[in-house]
Motif scaffolding. Structure first.
Motif, short mmCIF file in Angstrom:
data_model
loop_
_atom_site.label_atom_id
_atom_site.label_comp_id
_atom_site.label_asym_id
_atom_site.label_seq_id
_atom_site.Cartn_x
_atom_site.Cartn_y
_atom_site.Cartn_z
N MET A 1 -11.68 9.19 -7.41
CA MET A 1 -10.84 8.00 -7.31
C MET A 1 -11.59 6.92 -6.53
N SER A 2 -11.64 5.71 -7.07
CA SER A 2 -12.41 4.64 -6.44
C SER A 2 -11.54 3.85 -5.47
N SER A 3 -12.24 3.17 -4.53
CA SER A 3 -11.54 2.35 -3.55
C SER A 3 -11.06 1.06 -4.21
N THR A 26 -8.61 2.30 4.02
CA THR A 26 -9.02 2.29 2.61
C THR A 26 -7.88 2.79 1.75
N VAL A 27 -7.57 2.05 0.69
CA VAL A 27 -6.53 2.42 -0.27
C VAL A 27 -7.20 2.65 -1.61
N GLN A 28 -6.96 3.82 -2.20
CA GLN A 28 -7.60 4.16 -3.47
C GLN A 28 -6.88 3.52 -4.65
N ALA A 29 -7.61 3.31 -5.72
CA ALA A 29 -7.03 2.72 -6.94
C ALA A 29 -5.91 3.60 -7.47
N GLY A 30 -4.76 2.98 -7.75
CA GLY A 30 -3.63 3.71 -8.29
C GLY A 30 -2.82 4.48 -7.26
N GLU A 31 -3.17 4.35 -6.00
CA GLU A 31 -2.49 5.10 -4.94
C GLU A 31 -1.21 4.40 -4.50
N PHE A 32 -0.26 5.20 -4.03
CA PHE A 32 0.94 4.67 -3.38
C PHE A 32 0.79 4.98 -1.90
N LEU A 33 0.43 3.96 -1.12
CA LEU A 33 0.25 4.12 0.31
C LEU A 33 1.36 3.40 1.05
N THR A 34 1.99 4.09 1.99
CA THR A 34 3.07 3.50 2.77
C THR A 34 2.61 3.24 4.20
N LEU A 35 2.87 2.02 4.69
CA LEU A 35 2.68 1.68 6.09
C LEU A 35 4.00 1.94 6.80
N ILE A 63 -11.09 -6.41 -1.91
CA ILE A 63 -10.37 -5.90 -3.07
C ILE A 63 -11.37 -5.72 -4.19
N ASP A 64 -11.48 -4.51 -4.70
CA ASP A 64 -12.50 -4.18 -5.72
C ASP A 64 -13.90 -4.56 -5.25
N GLY A 65 -14.16 -4.39 -3.96
CA GLY A 65 -15.47 -4.68 -3.41
C GLY A 65 -15.75 -6.15 -3.15
N ARG A 66 -14.78 -7.02 -3.44
CA ARG A 66 -14.94 -8.47 -3.24
C ARG A 66 -14.27 -8.90 -1.94
N ASP A 67 -14.98 -9.62 -1.12
CA ASP A 67 -14.43 -10.11 0.14
C ASP A 67 -13.41 -11.22 -0.15
N VAL A 68 -12.14 -10.94 0.17
CA VAL A 68 -11.07 -11.92 -0.09
C VAL A 68 -10.45 -12.43 1.21
N ALA A 186 -0.67 0.81 -11.06
CA ALA A 186 -1.18 -0.14 -10.08
C ALA A 186 -1.24 0.50 -8.70
N THR A 187 -1.93 -0.17 -7.78
CA THR A 187 -2.01 0.28 -6.40
C THR A 187 -0.85 -0.33 -5.63
N PHE A 188 -0.04 0.53 -5.00
CA PHE A 188 1.12 0.07 -4.23
C PHE A 188 0.85 0.24 -2.74
N VAL A 189 1.12 -0.81 -1.96
CA VAL A 189 1.12 -0.72 -0.50
C VAL A 189 2.52 -1.12 -0.05
N TYR A 190 3.21 -0.20 0.58
CA TYR A 190 4.65 -0.30 0.81
C TYR A 190 4.93 -0.23 2.31
N VAL A 191 5.70 -1.17 2.83
CA VAL A 191 6.05 -1.17 4.26
C VAL A 191 7.48 -0.69 4.43
N THR A 192 7.69 0.23 5.38
CA THR A 192 9.03 0.67 5.72
C THR A 192 9.03 1.24 7.14
N HIS A 193 10.21 1.28 7.75
CA HIS A 193 10.37 2.00 9.02
C HIS A 193 11.18 3.27 8.79
N ASP A 194 11.54 3.53 7.52
CA ASP A 194 12.37 4.68 7.15
C ASP A 194 11.47 5.86 6.80
N GLN A 195 11.46 6.87 7.65
CA GLN A 195 10.58 8.02 7.45
C GLN A 195 10.90 8.79 6.17
N ASP A 196 12.20 8.93 5.84
CA ASP A 196 12.57 9.65 4.62
C ASP A 196 12.06 8.91 3.39
#
Length: 351
Positions: A1-3, A26-35, A63-68, A186-196
């Motif tokens: 899996m690529s970054s 680092t978030v991988q392509a297609g990953e669902f990462l929660t903050l 993003i995709d190796g490009r400095d944004v 798609a790559t999802f980055v999700y913010v929540t304070h809800d642990q469940d």
């Protein structure tokens, strides 16, 4: 899996106040990462810097190796979904979803195809001609998701999108978001304070505290193998038993000496004399006859939860431990019972 997305030393300060310590993620392509984290932990600040809504004090974003880092938000290829929906009340559902595509100067045919596809994806095609005020909160959130999905961004940021919904609707929307993530790829980055919510949705969780990352791992990693006392206490329900490591009686390696007077086998050897605490999840212990477990406790509270019963035990030193029991077990207030568990279902955390 690529970054797909990477932050390198990204930080944010407002004068003397530190909103985010230098952070590598680092978030991988297609990953669902929660903050995940409590209020003020830095999770929303990190998300806003990734989106471009807030400028970092230092570090860079790729993003995709490009400095944004200094690229304006609309040119980063990112979609964002907010808790407040942010729908235009004077526009129909269809026009709300089409808005981003029109701003990107897509053709009529491209816009029609994308909007119809996005509405079908969130199962709202029949509501295309309605206005936001004619929709429920859950339906409005679906439209906000469709508007983001319509132009197929490769990174989708979601800032507590279910926070305004009631418990039953929130659980339903969690299932919908899981489905949509799989369909979009798609790559999802999700913010929540809800642990469940974090445990339910995520491929990985980035747990944050005091403007820095506390631990990153899969939901199973954070639940079964928390790296710190904060992680142990924030994720799931926990019992933290204070003690010091000592020699076990007989074969079996080490044991932790509890203030309550018991001796509990550890999951792995540890240095004698080490002070720490043992994490025991409520579902791990079993109630046994007095003197037949690691230590005894007195039943001080019983709460019925439908599928199971939560029993609170008070130990000899006044500390308490919570146990999740099957409904068939019927302890009574004031009973003295023993407690035992599989040592491999516990985690030793150093002081």
């Amino acid at each position: 899996m690529s970054s797909k997305l990477e932050t390198v030393g990204i930080a944010k300060r407002y004068g003397e106040a530190v909103a985010l310590e230098p952070t590598d993620l680092t978030v991988q392509a297609g990953e669902f990462l929660t903050l995940l984290g409590p209020s003020g932990s830095g999770k929303t600040t990190l998300l806003q810097m990734i989106s471009g809504l807030v400028s970092p004090s230092e570090g860079r974003i790729e993003i995709d190796g490009r400095d944004v880092t200094h690229v304006e938000p609309g040119k980063r290829g990112i979609g964002m979904v907010f808790q407040s929906y942010a729908l235009f009340p004077h526009m129909s559902v269809w026009d709300n979803v089409a808005y981003g595509l029109r701003m990107r100067r897509k053709s009529r045919e491209q816009t029609r195809e994308a909007v119809d596809g996005a509405l079908a994806m969130v199962r709202m095609s029949e509501y295309a001609k309605r206005f936001p005020k004619e929709l429920s909160g859950g339906q409005q959130q679906r439209i906000a998701l469709a508007r983001c999905f319509a132009y197929r961004p490769s990174v989708i940021l979601l800032d507590e999108p279910l926070g305004a919904l009631d418990k039953k609707l929130r659980e339903h929307m969690q299932a919908e978001i899981r489905r949509l993530h799989k369909e979009l790829g798609a790559t999802f980055v999700y913010v929540t304070h809800d642990q469940d919510e974090a445990l339910t949705l995520s491929d990985r969780i980035c747990l944050m505290n005091h403007a820095r990352i506390e631990q990153v791992g899969t939901p199973v990693d954070l639940y079964d193998r928390p790296a710190t006392r904060f992680a142990a206490g924030f994720i799931g329900h926990s019992n933290l038993l204070e003690g010091a490591v000592g020699e076990a009686r007989g074969a079996g390696g080490e044991a932790i000496l509890l203030a309550a007077g018991g001796r509990v086998p550890l999951p792995e050897p540890a240095q004698p004399g080490l002070k720490g605490c043992l994490l025991v999840r409520p579902e791990a212990p079993r109630l046994v006859e007095p003197k037949q477990g690691y230590f005894d406790g007195t039943v001080s509270d019983i709460v019925f939860f439908g599928s199971d019963t939560r029993v609170q035990l008070t130990l000899s030193d006044g500390s308490q431990i919570n146990v999740r029991c099957e409904r068939s077990l019927k302890p009574r207030l004031g009973d003295t019972v023993g407690l035992t568990w599989d040592p491999h279902r516990t985690t030793l955390l150093s002081a």
